[in-house]
Design a protein around this motif. Structure first.
Motif, PDB file in Angstrom:
ATOM      1  N   THR A  97       0.831  -1.204   0.000  1.00 22.09           N
ATOM      2  CA  THR A  97       0.000   0.000   0.000  1.00 22.09           C
ATOM      3  C   THR A  97       0.868   1.258   0.000  1.00 22.09           C
ATOM      4  N   MET A  98       1.899   1.254   0.837  1.00 25.73           N
ATOM      5  CA  MET A  98       2.797   2.410   0.911  1.00 25.73           C
ATOM      6  C   MET A  98       3.505   2.647  -0.427  1.00 25.73           C
ATOM      7  N   ILE A  99       3.978   1.565  -1.031  1.00 24.52           N
ATOM      8  CA  ILE A  99       4.678   1.695  -2.326  1.00 24.52           C
ATOM      9  C   ILE A  99       3.720   2.241  -3.386  1.00 24.52           C
ATOM     10  N   THR A 100       2.493   1.709  -3.390  1.00 23.35           N
ATOM     11  CA  THR A 100       1.498   2.203  -4.346  1.00 23.35           C
ATOM     12  C   THR A 100       1.266   3.703  -4.170  1.00 23.35           C
ATOM     13  N   GLY A 101       1.200   4.140  -2.916  1.00 19.26           N
ATOM     14  CA  GLY A 101       0.995   5.567  -2.645  1.00 19.26           C
ATOM     15  C   GLY A 101       2.057   6.414  -3.317  1.00 19.26           C
ATOM     16  N   HIS A 102       3.312   6.016  -3.183  1.00 21.60           N
ATOM     17  CA  HIS A 102       4.396   6.787  -3.807  1.00 21.60           C
ATOM     18  C   HIS A 102       4.356   6.676  -5.316  1.00 21.60           C
ATOM     19  N   SER A 103       3.980   5.497  -5.776  1.00 20.30           N
ATOM     20  CA  SER A 103       3.903   5.279  -7.204  1.00 20.30           C
ATOM     21  C   SER A 103       2.874   6.222  -7.823  1.00 20.30           C
ATOM     22  N   ARG A 104       1.721   6.357  -7.147  1.00 19.71           N
ATOM     23  CA  ARG A 104       0.677   7.244  -7.661  1.00 19.71           C
ATOM     24  C   ARG A 104       1.106   8.690  -7.648  1.00 19.71           C
ATOM     25  N   ARG A 105       2.005   9.035  -6.755  1.00 21.96           N
ATOM     26  CA  ARG A 105       2.498  10.410  -6.710  1.00 21.96           C
ATOM     27  C   ARG A 105       3.766  10.567  -7.554  1.00 21.96           C
ATOM     28  N   ASN A 106       4.031   9.580  -8.395  1.00 21.64           N
ATOM     29  CA  ASN A 106       5.199   9.610  -9.290  1.00 21.64           C
ATOM     30  C   ASN A 106       6.497   9.911  -8.560  1.00 21.64           C
ATOM     31  N   SER A 107       6.689   9.290  -7.380  1.00 19.13           N
ATOM     32  CA  SER A 107       7.990   9.478  -6.743  1.00 19.13           C
ATOM     33  C   SER A 107       8.727   8.145  -6.640  1.00 19.13           C
ATOM     34  N   PRO A 108       9.447   7.810  -7.707  1.00 13.37           N
ATOM     35  CA  PRO A 108      10.139   6.525  -7.763  1.00 13.37           C
ATOM     36  C   PRO A 108      11.156   6.359  -6.636  1.00 13.37           C
ATOM     37  N   LYS A 109      11.767   7.486  -6.238  1.00 14.11           N
ATOM     38  CA  LYS A 109      12.816   7.396  -5.239  1.00 14.11           C
ATOM     39  C   LYS A 109      12.255   6.845  -3.922  1.00 14.11           C
ATOM     40  N   ALA A 110      11.113   7.419  -3.502  1.00  9.59           N
ATOM     41  CA  ALA A 110      10.494   6.982  -2.250  1.00  9.59           C
ATOM     42  C   ALA A 110      10.005   5.546  -2.363  1.00  9.59           C
ATOM     43  N   ALA A 111       9.419   5.192  -3.513  1.00 17.09           N
ATOM     44  CA  ALA A 111       8.929   3.826  -3.707  1.00 17.09           C
ATOM     45  C   ALA A 111      10.085   2.838  -3.591  1.00 17.09           C
ATOM     46  N   PHE A 112      11.203   3.229  -4.197  1.00 14.74           N
ATOM     47  CA  PHE A 112      12.393   2.385  -4.178  1.00 14.74           C
ATOM     48  C   PHE A 112      12.946   2.171  -2.780  1.00 14.74           C
ATOM     49  N   SER A 113      13.062   3.272  -2.017  1.00 15.84           N
ATOM     50  CA  SER A 113      13.705   3.106  -0.711  1.00 15.84           C
ATOM     51  C   SER A 113      12.822   2.253   0.199  1.00 15.84           C
ATOM     52  N   LEU A 114      11.506   2.352   0.029  1.00 17.42           N
ATOM     53  CA  LEU A 114      10.618   1.467   0.794  1.00 17.42           C
ATOM     54  C   LEU A 114      10.850   0.009   0.416  1.00 17.42           C
ATOM     55  N   TYR A 115      11.004  -0.206  -0.886  1.00 23.60           N
ATOM     56  CA  TYR A 115      11.215  -1.566  -1.382  1.00 23.60           C
ATOM     57  C   TYR A 115      12.480  -2.168  -0.762  1.00 23.60           C
ATOM     58  N   ILE A 116      13.537  -1.351  -0.731  1.00 25.88           N
ATOM     59  CA  ILE A 116      14.808  -1.843  -0.192  1.00 25.88           C
ATOM     60  C   ILE A 116      14.694  -2.119   1.314  1.00 25.88           C
ATOM     61  N   GLU A 117      13.985  -1.206   2.002  1.00 26.26           N
ATOM     62  CA  GLU A 117      13.760  -1.386   3.439  1.00 26.26           C
ATOM     63  C   GLU A 117      13.028  -2.702   3.702  1.00 26.26           C
ATOM     64  N   MET A 118      12.080  -2.948   2.847  1.00 20.10           N
ATOM     65  CA  MET A 118      11.258  -4.153   2.972  1.00 20.10           C
ATOM     66  C   MET A 118      12.104  -5.415   2.806  1.00 20.10           C
ATOM     67  N   LEU A 119      13.030  -5.374   1.842  1.00 20.78           N
ATOM     68  CA  LEU A 119      13.921  -6.521   1.644  1.00 20.78           C
ATOM     69  C   LEU A 119      14.814  -6.718   2.870  1.00 20.78           C
ATOM     70  N   HIS A 120      15.272  -5.594   3.439  1.00 19.06           N
ATOM     71  CA  HIS A 120      16.103  -5.674   4.647  1.00 19.06           C
ATOM     72  C   HIS A 120      15.379  -6.359   5.789  1.00 19.06           C
ATOM     73  N   LYS A 121      14.068  -6.119   5.844  1.00 21.89           N
ATOM     74  CA  LYS A 121      13.275  -6.742   6.910  1.00 21.89           C
ATOM     75  C   LYS A 121      12.884  -8.171   6.542  1.00 21.89           C
ATOM     76  N   SER A 122      13.478  -8.665   5.461  1.00 23.66           N
ATOM     77  CA  SER A 122      13.241 -10.037   5.002  1.00 23.66           C
ATOM     78  C   SER A 122      11.785 -10.320   4.672  1.00 23.66           C
ATOM     79  N   ILE A 123      11.115  -9.333   4.115  1.00 27.62           N
ATOM     80  CA  ILE A 123       9.760  -9.583   3.625  1.00 27.62           C
ATOM     81  C   ILE A 123       9.835  -9.710   2.110  1.00 27.62           C
TER      82      ILE A 123
END
Ligand code: ZN
Ligand code: ZN
Length: 732
Positions: A97-123
């Motif tokens: 949901t959070m990634i989608t929010g950034h995606s809709r606001r066309n902010s790839p940078k924020a979407a990306f850093s969430l994605y990386i954080e998520m991988l760090h948390k092993s999800i």
């Protein structure tokens, strides 16, 4: 011209699919709570309630809360982050949901850093994570990270998921890598209609219209069922390609399929038929529409205007409830296409009254009209307007300005524009070389050509026309021959009939008439009437009756209705006092019903273009003009002016011939110029035919006696009259 929004029926689901319910009845009451929520204010009240009732510890309730902040029109991403940061263990749905929010606001940078954080948390990401990230990418990010995300997709085992693959297609085409997208598409284990649509609209975005249409046809062969998005895309590609047969096939498909027609499809059909020039079918469709929007009207206006059917276009245009810059520009373009340049400027004036902001396309069209009319004042006004209104100026506006200034006779301003341009393409260089050429600045044109070569810009066939034309002006035979062979040797451009024409002009000018004739007879293509006309013109100057008669015969053979042949030939006979032949030609002309094209001259005074025909007395200031003309002749005679009636193709007495000569349109225009403009101001005239010898001679005297520069653009070149002589050195 008309852009359709292909992204509308979405390539992505608009909401994230629900996660498995925790407790059905509980969840449904939470869902209904959020359904009534319409604003952030309301949401904050719900949030407060959740804090009181401990609901805040339920992931489902939290995800609903975040979903509103992230995806609702009234949502607030910053608030979402505040809530998100408090969650100790967000589940995958919440991350998505959070990634989608950034995606809709066309902010790839924020979407990306969430994605990386998520991988760090092993999800591990799922099939919904990737389309959200991919959708957030813009051109630069797609180019930079598209492949990396693709690798991640494979790593997490979603490489055969159509839903994920579709968004990869979108990303690859977004950054222009349609070949890569197509390779991927071809290897899809399974395709749905969205896959096809993504690939087709990807091609259209990259202007690969043929590929888009081909893919549509492949879709038919593949038994895939196109939907409304597909047909709209395919129709727009057909419109761009002007491919009527496939366009009709798509129309047929729509009729037979269960696709419900709507305004978008109807507009796409009208646009396709109008672009292909089928205005009858387009008009039938248009008449049958239940409701029409500005796009429907504009397509019709553009269609008629592009065919030069300006009156039909105007009829619809006048009925339009609202008009945008596209419809206005189409009208202006249509006038230009039908050689109605004055009307084009009038429509532009109307457009300004209507307060519709013109764009760069409008500006280029208006500048084109100015070029034809020699309307320098209007053209200059347009340049100032472009600057003042901050209209996007790119290369093609700059090129149009260069063309306008040089065709309106102000080559210095053209050169300034050229120097100021930050980006130049081959048309920029070519227009400038061409301008310098027709203005007789041969050396500058050749210098510029050297710079063009050094800048690594490849010349084309038009560039060489400009160069050869420049050589003709300067009488540079050797240089001309050198360039003529260079174009083939170095640039693999085989000379066409126009290049041969330039060479004939060059040789003819220098009196090498035999060589010119030989060149015509040995050229690889059939010479056209223009080439023979050029040779004939040269014969007139060098008084070579023998070659002239040969050229004249060829000319009449090729183009029996061409009055120029008769006029040139009879001028030549007349200049040798062979009146018997002149009479013969004249009776031949009347037998064949050939009429002389009426001479017409244009002059712009205070932003208004005035038009004069030979013998014209329709101008409101006609009386004053003829008085001025008399004065011009009276003042010129003591300086040595002798009316030269040899070119008057009339079987009449000397006195009448003199008065016919006096009424030539360019003389009237010059007289009006002397009356209507400030003292010492340059007089600029555009003439539709070749200037006759007598007008040319009088203009030279006028430039000296009245201390005026007179610039005449006739059918073939510019004449700059200054202090008693002309830049053409009396050869034209
Ligand atoms: Zn004349
Ligand atoms: Zn001249």
């Amino acid at each position: 011209m008309i852009s359709t929004n292909f992204n509308s029926p979405s390539l992505y689901p608009s909401t994230i699919p629900n996660q498995p319910p925790q407790s059905l009845s509980h969840n449904s009451s939470i869902t209904s709570l959020f359904q009534t929520c319409k604003s952030m204010k309301h949401l904050k009240q719900i949030h407060a309630q959740m804090l009181r009732t401990q609901l805040i510890n339920h992931n489902f309730a939290l995800s609903q809360l975040l979903s509103f902040c992230c995806t609702h029109r009234e949502g607030d991403m910053a608030y979402a982050h505040l809530v998100f940061d408090q969650i100790s263990e967000p589940d995958l749905f919440i991350w998505n949901t959070m990634i989608t929010g950034h995606s809709r606001r066309n902010s790839p940078k924020a979407a990306f850093s969430l994605y990386i954080e998520m991988l760090h948390k092993s999800i591990p990401p799922d099939r919904y994570t990737f389309p959200s990230i991919l959708k957030s990418l813009n051109y630069e990010w797609a180019l930079k990270f598209g492949r990396e995300i693709h690798a991640q997709v494979l790593k997490f085992g979603h490489g055969s998921d159509t839903y994920v693959l579709n968004s990869l297609i979108h990303v690859y085409t977004l950054c222009g890598r349609t070949t890569r997208a197509r390779q991927l598409f071809d290897r899809f284990p399974e395709r749905d209609v969205v896959s096809w649509n993504s690939m087709i609209s990807g091609y259209i975005k990259r202007k690969q219209f043929r590929e888009a249409v081909d893919l549509f046809l492949e879709m038919e062969r593949d038994n895939a069922r196109p939907n409304s998005v597909t047909v709209v895309s395919a129709l727009s590609a057909c419109a761009k390609l002007k491919d009527l047969s496939i366009g009709k096939r798509i129309h047929n498909y729509i009729k037979l399929s269960d696709i419900k027609t709507n305004l978008i499809i109807e507009n796409a059909l009208i646009d396709m038929y109008a672009s292909c020039g089928c205005m009858d079918i387009a008009h039938d469709l248009f008449d049958g529409m239940n409701n029409r929007d500005i796009i429907s009207w504009t397509s019709m206006v553009v269609g008629y205007a592009n065919l030069g059917l300006i009156d039909q276009a105007r009829k619809l245009f006048d009925q339009m409830a609202e008009r945008d810059s596209i419809s206005w520009t189409a009208m202006i373009d249509g006038c230009i296409r039908s050689n109605r340049f004055k009307e084009a400027l009038e429509i532009f004036r109307e457009m300004q009254v209507s307060k519709i902001r013109p764009d760069e396309y409008t500006m280029v069209s208006v500048l084109t009209a100015c070029s034809h009319l020699g309307a320098l004042e209007v053209g200059e006004w347009i340049r100032v307007y472009i600057e003042r209104e901050n209209i996007r100026t790119d290369v093609f506006v700059g090129n149009a300005l260069i063309d306008m200034y040089s065709k309106c006779g102000n080559i210095d301003r053209a050169m300034e524009i050229f120097r100021e341009m930050k980006k130049r393409d081959k048309f920029t260089w070519t227009s400038m070389i061409m301008g310098l050429g027709v203005h007789g600045h041969a050396q500058e044109a050749l210098n510029l050509f050297r710079k063009m070569q050094r800048a690594g810009v490849r010349p084309d066939e038009i560039t060489f026309i400009g160069l050869l034309c420049a050589c003709t002006h300067a009488g540079m035979i050797e240089k001309g021959k050198e360039l003529f062979s260079l174009m083939e040797k170095r640039y693999q451009i085989s000379p066409n009939v126009v290049h041969y024409g330039c060479m004939v002009d060059l040789l003819g000018k220098m009196g090498h008439l035999k060589e010119a004739q030989e060149l015509i007879e040995t050229m690889p293509m059939k010479p056209n009437s223009k080439i023979w006309g050029t040779l004939l013109g040269a014969c007139r100057v060098h008084k070579d009756i023998e070659i002239a008669e040969k050229a004249g015969r060829e000319l009449v053979d090729l183009d029996p209705q061409n009055n120029a042949a008769y006029v040139l030939l009879s001028n030549l006979y007349a200049s040798c006092n062979r009146w018997e032949e002149v009479r013969k030609l004249r009776s031949m002309m009347s037998e064949k019903g050939i009429k002389k094209e009426p001479g017409c001259s244009l002059i712009e005074i205070n932003g208004v273009v005035h038009e004069f025909f030979a013998g014209d007395n329709t101008h409101p200031q006609s009386k004053k003009i003829y008085l001025k003309l008399e004065e011009m002749v009276v003042k010129s005679k003591p300086a040595g002016y002798i009316p030269d009636t040899s070119e008057v193709l009339l079987d009449i007495g000397e006195e009448e011939r003199q008065s016919a000569l006096l009424r030539h349109s360019e003389k009237l225009a010059i007289a009006f110029g002397l009356i209507g403009s400030k003292p010492k101001a340059t007089i600029r005239i555009v003439k539709n035919l070749r200037m006759c010898g007598d007008c040319h001679s009088l203009a030279k005297f006028i430039s000296k006696i009245y201390e005026r520069e007179v610039i005449v653009r006739d059918k073939t070149r510019f004449h700059h009259f200054r202090a008693g002589s002309c830049s053409c050195m009396d050869y034209w």
